[in-house]
Write an enzyme that holds these catalytic residues in place. Structure first.
Site, PDB file in Angstrom:
ATOM      1  N   TYR A 259      -2.219  -0.667  10.260  1.00 35.86           N
ATOM      2  CA  TYR A 259      -2.314  -1.071   8.854  1.00 35.86           C
ATOM      3  C   TYR A 259      -1.081  -0.627   8.082  1.00 35.86           C
ATOM      4  O   TYR A 259      -0.447  -1.429   7.377  1.00 35.86           O
ATOM      5  CB  TYR A 259      -3.571  -0.477   8.230  1.00 35.86           C
ATOM      6  CG  TYR A 259      -3.702  -0.747   6.746  1.00 35.86           C
ATOM      7  CD1 TYR A 259      -4.206  -1.961   6.286  1.00 35.86           C
ATOM      8  CD2 TYR A 259      -3.313   0.202   5.803  1.00 35.86           C
ATOM      9  CE1 TYR A 259      -4.321  -2.226   4.928  1.00 35.86           C
ATOM     10  CE2 TYR A 259      -3.424  -0.047   4.442  1.00 35.86           C
ATOM     11  CZ  TYR A 259      -3.925  -1.257   4.017  1.00 35.86           C
ATOM     12  OH  TYR A 259      -4.025  -1.506   2.670  1.00 35.86           O
TER      13      TYR A 259
ATOM     14  N   SER B 228       0.844  -1.187   0.000  1.00 35.65           N
ATOM     15  CA  SER B 228       0.000   0.000   0.000  1.00 35.65           C
ATOM     16  C   SER B 228       0.881   1.240   0.000  1.00 35.65           C
ATOM     17  O   SER B 228       1.998   1.218   0.540  1.00 35.65           O
ATOM     18  CB  SER B 228      -0.890   0.007   1.244  1.00 35.65           C
ATOM     19  OG  SER B 228      -1.500   1.265   1.433  1.00 35.65           O
TER      20      SER B 228
END
Length: 251
Positions: free
Chosen positions: A157, A143
């Site tokens: 995350y 990501s």
């Protein structure tokens, strides 16, 4: 030129980015091994793809990537049934999160376990096959949040995805002189089930064009890619350098 990867395994393929990657690779005539926890959705996807592209093979298997023994078993089953694994896409992930110290340890732990430890198990299983074959393409889906530490609900995350990016680079370094390719794909904001409740997010794009950019980078077998390139490659350069106070305003 990159090798044509005929047999592709995708984890977390029952929804979101994994589901759309399956559709786009099927359209290219690739055979697919799809796995996820929700087999009813996988069965529906298998039927859809085989109806649309009758020349391909689609295998589906139930897999919770946090069951690490099952990861190794399912990868071996795919290898036996397909005969050869050309590309393995570590896509399964989770986006739960609570600011650190705010009582959300279990949610943060679940995200860290799924996005890093379970990804490590998938990489181990896939690379064992590729080392035996002396060929293959490992792909991890990280990501753009991995570029910097993120505040609040994003902290666990982002750090798990940063760990995955580092893991991928380490694997790539380990096989630099072997006919095994390793890629880390770093999506920006692409609409999926993971973020479908998030509103007014800057730079968000729809699933199909976002995954099209991912597939393009995967097919090129680049070591690392921010996708879509615009605005995420230039923005990533900026994100690595600006003060944290500015980062808080951006995200």
């Amino acid at each position: 030129m990159p090798t044509l990867r005929k047999n592709i395994i995708i984890t977390g393929a029952s929804s979101g980015l994994g589901e759309e990657m399956a559709r786009q690779f099927a359209a290219k005539g690739r055979n697919l091994g799809l796995c996820a926890r929700r087999t009813e959705r996988l069965d529906a996807l298998k039927h859809e793809l085989e109806q649309a592209y009758p020349g391909i093979q689609v295998l589906v298997k139930a897999l919770d990537v946090n069951d690490h023994d099952a990861v190794f078993r399912v990868v071996e089953e795919f290898k036996q049934e397909m005969g050869y694994i050309d590309r393995f896409i570590v896509n399964a992930g989770m986006g739960k999160g609570v600011g650190i110290g705010k009582g959300g340890f279990h949610a943060n732990k679940q995200t860290a376990m799924t996005n890093y430890i379970a990804a490590l198990a998938q990489c181990e299983a896939a690379m064992a096959v590729f080392r035996e074959q002396n060929a293959g393409h490992l792909v991890t889906i990280s990501s753009m949040s991995a570029v910097r530490g993120m505040p609040g609900a994003m902290t666990a995350y982002a750090s798990s995805k940063a760990g995955l990016e580092s893991l991928t680079e380490g694997i790539r370094s380990d096989v630099l002189r072997k006919p095994i390719e390793v890629s880390c794909i770093m999506p920006g904001y692409i609409r999926s089930e993971l973020n479908d409740k998030v509103k007014d997010t800057p730079f968000m794009i729809d699933t199909v064009p976002g995954v099209r950019a991912m597939v393009k980078s995967i097919e090129k077998e680049v070591p690392s890619a921010a996708v879509p390139w615009w605005p995420w490659a230039p923005l990533g350069f900026v994100m690595r350098r600006i003060p944290l106070t500015w980062m808080r305003k951006l995200f």
